[in-house]
Write an enzyme that holds these catalytic residues in place. Sequence first.
Site, PDB file in Angstrom:
ATOM      1  N   GLU A   1       7.931  -9.813   6.168  1.00 38.46           N
ATOM      2  CA  GLU A   1       7.334  -9.688   7.289  1.00 38.46           C
ATOM      3  C   GLU A   1       6.093 -10.732   7.481  1.00 38.46           C
ATOM      4  O   GLU A   1       5.024 -10.453   6.959  1.00 38.46           O
ATOM      5  CB  GLU A   1       6.671  -8.534   7.770  1.00 38.46           C
ATOM      6  CG  GLU A   1       5.926  -8.418   9.043  1.00 38.46           C
ATOM      7  CD  GLU A   1       5.030  -7.391   9.163  1.00 38.46           C
ATOM      8  OE1 GLU A   1       4.623  -6.497   8.008  1.00 38.46           O
ATOM      9  OE2 GLU A   1       4.545  -6.768  10.220  1.00 38.46           O
TER      10      GLU A   1
ATOM     11  N   HIS B   1       9.460  -3.082  16.416  1.00 36.52           N
ATOM     12  CA  HIS B   1       8.417  -1.854  16.404  1.00 36.52           C
ATOM     13  C   HIS B   1       6.981  -2.274  16.390  1.00 36.52           C
ATOM     14  O   HIS B   1       6.125  -1.412  16.675  1.00 36.52           O
ATOM     15  CB  HIS B   1       8.696  -0.908  15.188  1.00 36.52           C
ATOM     16  CG  HIS B   1       8.361  -1.677  13.821  1.00 36.52           C
ATOM     17  ND1 HIS B   1       9.080  -2.643  13.257  1.00 36.52           N
ATOM     18  CD2 HIS B   1       7.377  -1.325  12.954  1.00 36.52           C
ATOM     19  CE1 HIS B   1       8.692  -2.987  12.091  1.00 36.52           C
ATOM     20  NE2 HIS B   1       7.515  -2.296  12.110  1.00 36.52           N
ATOM     21  N   ASP B   2       6.594  -3.894  16.073  1.00 43.85           N
ATOM     22  CA  ASP B   2       5.137  -4.059  16.238  1.00 43.85           C
ATOM     23  C   ASP B   2       4.876  -4.887  17.249  1.00 43.85           C
ATOM     24  O   ASP B   2       3.597  -5.471  17.789  1.00 43.85           O
ATOM     25  CB  ASP B   2       4.989  -5.070  15.084  1.00 43.85           C
ATOM     26  CG  ASP B   2       4.924  -4.208  13.576  1.00 43.85           C
ATOM     27  OD1 ASP B   2       4.510  -2.835  13.792  1.00 43.85           O
ATOM     28  OD2 ASP B   2       5.356  -4.825  12.728  1.00 43.85           O
TER      29      ASP B   2
ATOM     30  N   ARG C   1      13.427  -5.643   3.312  1.00 47.34           N
ATOM     31  CA  ARG C   1      12.695  -6.024   4.346  1.00 47.34           C
ATOM     32  C   ARG C   1      11.257  -5.678   3.718  1.00 47.34           C
ATOM     33  O   ARG C   1      10.937  -4.667   3.574  1.00 47.34           O
ATOM     34  CB  ARG C   1      12.975  -5.671   5.732  1.00 47.34           C
ATOM     35  CG  ARG C   1      11.977  -6.093   6.868  1.00 47.34           C
ATOM     36  CD  ARG C   1      10.749  -5.108   7.000  1.00 47.34           C
ATOM     37  NE  ARG C   1       9.775  -5.556   8.205  1.00 47.34           N
ATOM     38  CZ  ARG C   1       8.653  -5.113   8.343  1.00 47.34           C
ATOM     39  NH1 ARG C   1       8.072  -4.211   7.499  1.00 47.34           N
ATOM     40  NH2 ARG C   1       7.766  -5.613   9.243  1.00 47.34           N
TER      41      ARG C   1
ATOM     42  N   ARG D   1       8.438   2.548  20.904  1.00 43.13           N
ATOM     43  CA  ARG D   1       9.156   3.400  19.839  1.00 43.13           C
ATOM     44  C   ARG D   1      10.011   4.371  20.674  1.00 43.13           C
ATOM     45  O   ARG D   1       9.832   5.588  19.933  1.00 43.13           O
ATOM     46  CB  ARG D   1       8.299   3.715  18.569  1.00 43.13           C
ATOM     47  CG  ARG D   1       7.782   2.456  18.039  1.00 43.13           C
ATOM     48  CD  ARG D   1       6.748   2.853  16.722  1.00 43.13           C
ATOM     49  NE  ARG D   1       6.049   1.722  16.465  1.00 43.13           N
ATOM     50  CZ  ARG D   1       5.146   1.780  15.269  1.00 43.13           C
ATOM     51  NH1 ARG D   1       4.655   2.782  14.904  1.00 43.13           N
ATOM     52  NH2 ARG D   1       4.669   0.520  14.871  1.00 43.13           N
TER      53      ARG D   1
ATOM     54  N   ASP E   1       7.337  -5.140   3.952  1.00 42.65           N
ATOM     55  CA  ASP E   1       6.258  -5.359   4.940  1.00 42.65           C
ATOM     56  C   ASP E   1       4.955  -5.995   4.298  1.00 42.65           C
ATOM     57  O   ASP E   1       4.806  -5.898   3.172  1.00 42.65           O
ATOM     58  CB  ASP E   1       5.874  -3.508   4.849  1.00 42.65           C
ATOM     59  CG  ASP E   1       4.774  -3.181   5.875  1.00 42.65           C
ATOM     60  OD1 ASP E   1       4.835  -3.450   7.066  1.00 42.65           O
ATOM     61  OD2 ASP E   1       3.812  -2.503   5.532  1.00 42.65           O
TER      62      ASP E   1
ATOM     63  N   ASP F   1       3.047  -0.379  20.922  1.00 42.14           N
ATOM     64  CA  ASP F   1       3.179   0.789  19.841  1.00 42.14           C
ATOM     65  C   ASP F   1       2.146   2.104  20.563  1.00 42.14           C
ATOM     66  O   ASP F   1       0.849   1.523  20.752  1.00 42.14           O
ATOM     67  CB  ASP F   1       2.581   0.302  18.420  1.00 42.14           C
ATOM     68  CG  ASP F   1       2.366   1.676  17.675  1.00 42.14           C
ATOM     69  OD1 ASP F   1       3.039   2.430  17.916  1.00 42.14           O
ATOM     70  OD2 ASP F   1       1.695   1.242  16.639  1.00 42.14           O
TER      71      ASP F   1
ATOM     72  N   HIS G   1       0.802  -1.195   0.025  1.00 50.32           N
ATOM     73  CA  HIS G   1      -0.002   0.029   0.011  1.00 50.32           C
ATOM     74  C   HIS G   1       0.810   1.282   0.042  1.00 50.32           C
ATOM     75  O   HIS G   1       2.038   1.206   0.361  1.00 50.32           O
ATOM     76  CB  HIS G   1      -0.962   0.093   1.097  1.00 50.32           C
ATOM     77  CG  HIS G   1      -0.303  -0.227   2.545  1.00 50.32           C
ATOM     78  ND1 HIS G   1      -0.127  -1.470   3.019  1.00 50.32           N
ATOM     79  CD2 HIS G   1       0.685   0.415   3.328  1.00 50.32           C
ATOM     80  CE1 HIS G   1       0.572  -1.395   4.101  1.00 50.32           C
ATOM     81  NE2 HIS G   1       0.834  -0.409   4.386  1.00 50.32           N
TER      82      HIS G   1
END
Lengths: 224, 489
Positions: B238, B320-321, B206, B369, B208, B365, B125
């Site tokens: 991912e 980060h997830d 990487r 972060r 997404d 999150d 996206h």
Amino acid sequence: MVLAGLLIGVLLTVAILCIFLVVLVLPNRESFIALQQHAHKPQRIETEFRELNDLQALMERKQPQLVEVRPWHDNAEYLALKADIQSESHAYRHVPSFLRGFMPKSWRKAWQYSESLTYVNNSIPKIISNWDSRELSRQCTPTLLQATQRDSLEKSFADLLGRCGRMTTYQGIKYFGLANLQEGSGWQFVAQADFEHGWAIITGRVIWQGQRCRFDHFSISNAV
Amino acid sequence: MQIYTPDWVKHAVFYQIFPDRFAGRSHPSIPSHVQWEPWQAPPTLQGYKGGNLWGIIDRLDYLVDLGITALYLTPIFQSACNHRYHTHDYYQVDPILGGNEALTALLTAAHDRQIKVVLDGVFNHASRGFFFFNDILENGPYSPWVDWFRVEGWPVAAYQGNQPANYLGWSGNRALPQFNHDHPDVREYIMRIAEYWVEQGIDGWRLDVPNEIKVPGFWQEFRDRVKAINPEAYIVGEIWDNAQPWLTGDQFDGVMNYQFRQACIAFTAGHRVDLAYTTQPAYAPSPALQAPDYDQRIQDLLSWYPWDIQLTQLNLLSSHDTARLLSMVHMDYSSVELATLLLFTFPGAPCIYYGDEVGLPGGIDPDCRRSFPDKQDWHLELQTVHKQLIQIRHAHPALRMGQYQGLYAKDQVYIFSRFLDENRLIVAINCGSDAVSTPLDLSLLPYPISRVEVLYGNASTAHSTTSISKNLIDFHLPARQGSILLVSA
């Protein structure tokens, strides 16, 4: 009476010889361990992996080049390995099978470990080199055989032969461990092989039934 | 058919950086007089802290000292979002990160230090600010880019939450319009982006949410075109679940190994895991695992993918997830140390999420972060653990390439071996709260053993080789500790 006496004498001599072999030959762990190391070598020829001290060289190092791949049964290294495994230098092969049941538990465990490893590394190529379902049937436990429908096994092996082709390289075992690390109820393994058109991961378990090691689980878990 | 994966990844230790939060430095290429959020204030969903690529360059020597050999940067392209997963322009590094000039400088500086750089590609996206999509917002059905997205009706409502969006956004999010990957121009556009940045010198992508792109052959073509430019480029996806469909050798070299993370934390932390931080229950590191369960999970995991791919998996404990591990286990440092030990001794490239090595906490999150802490706030003991484990991994090829053999698993004690040629190691870990003495049968070892040297941890051993029947080695493992032992023949 004389004949009976002679017979008893012969039996006693044989028994003493066997005990002699067990006591003097079996504790020689050097040869046993050397064999284990052989059994772990992948049956393909690679350039030697060297530890690189220089980080730059480490990062830039390319994949080792594989030497031309040949069918496993033509591979000289494999034949040498096989010969070595079967050679008389293997200490445990000197132990008469009827005496193995009397071996100390730790000796039996070591012997079973070595034999299981060798058995898996020998049997898998035989079964999958040409996707031979009859070979698998010969190598599995009666329970597994009973649970397997012959027609569907043949069909799935024929399908795998069509999709993957013949084996080109047997990469060997990547994971090996007791199925139940406490009870010692067989050994689980993960092995890998490359084929003309793809590769396959072979997972399974071997167990001991009397003096014989057999597959009681065997699956091609991710063939492409 | 041989599977080929980049050799350097097998020897790499990755460091994941969230560029807005790692380090900042003023530079003429970055707009001045910007109001950043205070560096150490709790992060917010929309605020910027002012980290940038120049700051990363300044910290490269810190990373070299830690033992890092590869960086994975979360997205850096121009975006109207601090995490930059909403891409505006795939050819422009965000100006507040330093722009393209800073990336070029970073690549040079990193490569000078033998550090590889992998970028995050968000190709499922774009952003509603992406200029092609913006054209649709401006011109409606008259836009030449209508077919580039999944537009389902008019008007397209990118900002009016009370109206139907009339286009597909990732996960229903109208900020993230999904590309129409069936469109040949879209496909070509994405392929060229991938090629362009590899040509500029990045060392991999990487990807997404690559599982969202279901167009047949898309990732195969992506791989072919990237590898045609640099056969050693790393492609890592991912994928949170079993990734067999993508790891057949013709798409990705590996995936972010959340499955390892799940088993690893469930075993090492056990009941200490804070379930409030397991936002995705399906991937939560719970219920707690005992050693035999962990061993079984590892065996399953190792049977999923070919060995060459196992060695290039991206293994991680936090990202980060996810909530950071330290927070997930209620600040229990022993859990972090045990999990880190397993991370650095498992097949695949370990990846440290920035700040984890110095004990940076963080919930889900946006709390995970947070900005990289000042030196006075570092947990130096944890940093030493990381340094030691990285050093040991670099020094012992068995940990990077060697075969894996489970040796002992009972209750909360797990012992396994990694070995490659003459390099043989035993890793023993006691996740229990009491010290244990465990006899290990030497006959289960695939190599001779005459001497063991403790490389890491406080395990002590005693063994007798006077006779085979006594050929046992006694491992004494302190509570909640693990050890690495080097075996000599």
